[in-house]
Structures are given as structure tokens and as C-alpha cells.
Design an enzyme around this catalytic site. Structure first.
Site, mmCIF file in Angstrom:
data_model
loop_
_atom_site.group_PDB
_atom_site.id
_atom_site.type_symbol
_atom_site.label_atom_id
_atom_site.label_comp_id
_atom_site.label_asym_id
_atom_site.label_seq_id
_atom_site.Cartn_x
_atom_site.Cartn_y
_atom_site.Cartn_z
ATOM 1 N N CYS A 1 3.908 -4.527 -0.683
ATOM 2 C CA CYS A 1 2.678 -4.117 -1.352
ATOM 3 C C CYS A 1 2.996 -3.908 -2.837
ATOM 4 C CB CYS A 1 2.140 -2.830 -0.715
ATOM 5 S SG CYS A 1 3.038 -1.333 -1.222
ATOM 6 N N HIS B 1 7.217 4.090 2.178
ATOM 7 C CA HIS B 1 7.247 2.733 2.710
ATOM 8 C C HIS B 1 8.704 2.314 2.909
ATOM 9 C CE1 HIS B 1 2.947 1.170 1.610
ATOM 10 N NE2 HIS B 1 2.916 2.402 2.090
ATOM 11 N N GLU C 1 10.482 -0.298 2.001
ATOM 12 C CA GLU C 1 11.238 -0.776 0.847
ATOM 13 C C GLU C 1 11.647 0.382 -0.057
ATOM 14 O OE1 GLU C 1 8.339 -1.811 1.989
ATOM 15 O OE2 GLU C 1 7.960 -3.927 1.572
ATOM 16 N N CYS D 1 5.662 -1.252 -3.504
ATOM 17 C CA CYS D 1 7.029 -1.631 -3.135
ATOM 18 C C CYS D 1 7.551 -2.758 -4.009
ATOM 19 C CB CYS D 1 7.069 -2.010 -1.665
ATOM 20 S SG CYS D 1 6.808 -0.568 -0.606
#
Lengths: 162, 162
Positions: free
Chosen positions: A89, A59, A61, A92
């Protein structure tokens, strides 16, 4: 360094949003971007690359945090701010917490991500115990040696805390 | 493949626990280990390597999932089971959810991790909104273009879902 102004926050979030668009257009993964900033300077930047990297943890991040830590030579991001194009999420958000930056700023919300077909909100509900959105077995298994790693760790000299 | 028996679960958790001990003794990071299993075969294995890798996201589960995905050539772990020496933190639980395995099994709990000085339980409380354990700024910032990445994504042909 002082806290960013609203204009600063919007400027760095615009960069995170641009990363999101760039990554999505390139087919790297979902439309998410993130940048890490210290003292007004970008020290890490990434778009989601789940598909390109074949890595569900890639992801934006997570990748931006890893890039920033590599750039700074540290496992933590003291004094940094994390900017995300969308509310992180649970994975993250957890990554941000472990990185221990000063602040997290984001633009879109988990509801926006859900409307776009992503499971961020559902996974937040699962992690928080509000609901279990997936047919997902999560079970604690009795193990005699469950405490051994912690006992070993407690006995080690020179532990580096994180 | 059928679900693992209790003896199978304990056998794979013993491997995760051994990874945890190995990594801690080697100074790689915290005393945590994980293995990913498919059809009774280990396809990914790791210990926490936060300190060695200078990477706050290098938790055992994240590294084991990444190793398994690399081994299987996929961004998801369909039909796999994840075994963790300790209940996953929010980051790792999120990583497990995104990887979409069949099941997650663990030995020690977040309370055990807390007793050993780790913030897993505190971060679970923060992520779930039960409490905010850290002096941590988390702020949504109004941005005109917040929805642009999702709009761009919706217009792309050949999106691969995850």
C-alpha cells in the site's frame, strides 16, 4: 551480492506468503506478510498485526523493516531486498523507499487486495491524486511559522541525513 | 464535535511545529512534528525520530498515530484530526488514511521539505508513478501461491475489518 535468481525470489516470497497465512490464522490482522533479506539471509520478518497491536501502521512491510533495522542497527537497509506477499500500500511503499533497500519484490497485486476487501488500491488512488476514495478532509492551513523547523534544522551542526 | 476553527487549526499546528523544532534540536531526526486531537484534546504527539530510533518508519505522523491509538485503545482514530507541521510523505499519508481520522491539516508543503533536502516530493512522484526518482527495483514475481493468504482469510470466522 548478486541479484537474486527467480528461484530465490520465489523462495523468499513463499516465506512472505507463509507469514501472511500464519498471521491471518492467528487473528493478528490482514493476510499480508513480508521478509527482508540481505546476502541471502532473512534479517526481518513479519505478518500484518493491525488488530493484535491495535496499530493501523502495523502492516507486514513496516514491521519487517523495523525488525530488520533493529537487527542491523541502522535506519536504512542498504543492500537488502524486501519481499512482500502483496504489492505494498502507499504507506508501506513509502516505508520501503525511506528504508532504501536494493529492491522490492511482491507476489499478489493491489487489485487482489481490493478483491479481498482491503483499501490498498483506493488509497493508492487517493495518495496519487487520481481520485479521493474517502470522505477525507486534507487541507493546508496558512501558518506564519511553517518554515521555522526547516530553518532551525538548517542551522544545526551534525545533521544525519536520511 | 464540530469542525475546528481556523484559530484552532493554527493553534494545533503551532504545537506540531513546536514538536518539529524540539525533535530537530534534540537530534532525534528530521524537523517534522505531528499531533492528534480528539474533541479539542491532544491524544498523541510526536516528532520525527528516525535517527534516534534507527527506524526509517519513525516519522512524526506515524509515531503520533501510534501514540494516539495506544491512548485510545483502538486501531483507528474515528473522530480525530491529525495535524502535521509539513505535508505528509506517502508513507505518512497512507498511515493517516488507514487510521481513518476525520481530517488532516498541515502547514508546510512537500516542496518546502524538498527545499530542505528531504525526499518527500520525489517519493510522492515515485508512489504515484509520475516518475521514479530512485534507482529502485520494484517487480512483481509470479508465484503460484500468491492468492493463498486471501483465500485463507476469506475462510476465517470473526475477521475484524480495518
Amino acid at each position: 551480492m548478486s541479484e537474486p535468481s527467480l528461484a530465490d525470489k520465489q523462495r523468499f516470497l513463499a516465506m512472505a506468503i507463509a507469514e501472511a497465512v500464519r498471521g491471518a490464522r492467528a487473528g493478528l490482522g490482514g493476510p499480508f506478510g513480508a521478509v527482508v533479506v540481505r546476502d541471502g539471509v532473512v534479517v526481518g520478518k513479519a505478518s500484518n498485526a493491525v488488530i493484535a497491536n491495535r496499530d493501523p501502521t502495523a502492516h507486514a512491510e513496516v514491521l519487517a523493516i523495523r525488525a530488520a533495522c533493529a537487527a542491523l542497527g541502522s535506519h536504512q537497509l542498504a543492500g537488502c531486498d524486501v519481499y512482500a506477499s502483496c504489492e505494498p500500500c502507499p504507506m508501506c511503499l513509502g516505508a520501503v523507499l525511506w528504508a532504501r533497500p536494493r529492491a522490492l519484490y511482491f507476489a499478489a497485486t493491489r487489485a487482489d487486495a481490493a478483491a479481498a476487501g482491503f483499501d490498498d488500491a483506493a488509497f493508492h488512488d487517493t495518495v496519487s491524486g487520481r481520485s479521493v476514495a474517502t470522505a477525507f478532509v486534507r487541507e493546508r492551513v496558512p501558518c506564519e511559522d511553517a518554515g521555522v523547523p526547516f530553518a532551525v534544522y538548517a542551522g544545526l551542526a551534525g545533521r544525519v541525513r536520511y
